[in-house]
Scaffold this motif. Structure first.
Motif: not given
Length: 261
Positions: A40-44, A55-57, A101-110
């Protein structure tokens, strides 16, 4: 593009960030596919702000995978459209600053750790664009007439040919001067109604596909909602006064006015 190597053997997902906003109604994101099925697309939350994430694979969104994805035109269009759909949905809830576009991190905390140092800058951007939308304006004039052919003949015919060539050269110069002045006049008039403006490089015929029209202005304006009617009225008046084709698009999320966020 902001990417990290998003996954390890132990990490199945990475966190993709679409935008940052102040308030977000989770219902506005319901049903959005985003960039990955099944997530799901969600807020953080980070501080007083909210990032719009998904989240993405991780294995499918490595830096190499992104490079391949973005080099494929159809895949690039798909990603850009999905990104835009999410940003637009978030913007319906209030001022929203799109990320690249393509702003990506290792996880929510990062992602939180990366975004939090810029919280004040995000807040300033959101305050600046609140109650505003982006409007694009493209202006066209008929293309200048082509020059004389290369045929030459002697005597009076040759002199007549040279005179025609000089005349066409002067006409092209006058057409160019008129185009520049028309572009300046239109931009000046519309800039008076805008909070901020950006002049972009006009597109040539190879991009517009227009052989008989010359694009003389390619600009975008950040306009308050209370001034939109005046903007559209001004465009109609400028069409009549200048004889130029003035094309308006919008309202858009103000991508051009959020800075390097």
């Amino acid at each position: 593009m902001t990417t990290e190597q998003p996954g390890t053997a132990e990490s199945a997902t990475a966190t993709y960030v679409f935008a940052v906003c102040r308030q977000l109604d989770p219902a506005a994101l319901t049903g959005l596919a985003g960039l990955a099925d099944g997530f799901p697309v969600r807020g953080l939350r980070f501080g007083s702000l909210t990032a719009v994430v998904q989240h993405v694979p991780a294995a499918e969104f490595t830096e190499d995978a992104w490079q391949q994805r973005l080099s494929d035109r159809e895949e690039l269009e798909h990603c850009a459209r999905a990104h835009h759909d999410v940003v637009t949905a978030a913007a319906a809830c209030g001022p929203t600053a799109p990320l690249a576009l393509a702003t990506l991190y290792r996880g929510d905390e990062r992602a939180r750790q990366a975004l939090e140092p810029d919280a004040d800058r995000f807040a300033a951007v959101l305050a600046r664009i609140e109650g505003h939308a982006e409007w694009g304006v493209k202006v066209y004039l008929p293309a200048a007439a082509p020059g004389p052919g290369s045929h030459r003949s002697g005597g009076g015919a040759g002199r007549a040919y040279l005179e025609r060539k000089r005349g066409l050269h002067r006409a092209r110069e006058q057409h160019h001067d008129r185009a520049l002045q028309t572009a300046e006049d239109i931009d000046t008039a519309l800039s008076r109604l805008a909070t901020a403006t950006r002049r972009l490089r006009p597109h040539g015929p190879e991009l517009t596909g227009e052989k008989h029209r010359l694009q003389i202005l390619n600009a975008t304006y950040l306009v308050s909602s209370v001034r939109v009617r005046r903007l559209l009225e001004a465009v109609a008046g400028l069409r009549h006064r200048t004889g130029a084709d003035v094309e308006v698009s919008g309202p858009w999320v103000p991508y051009s006015f959020v800075g390097e966020v």
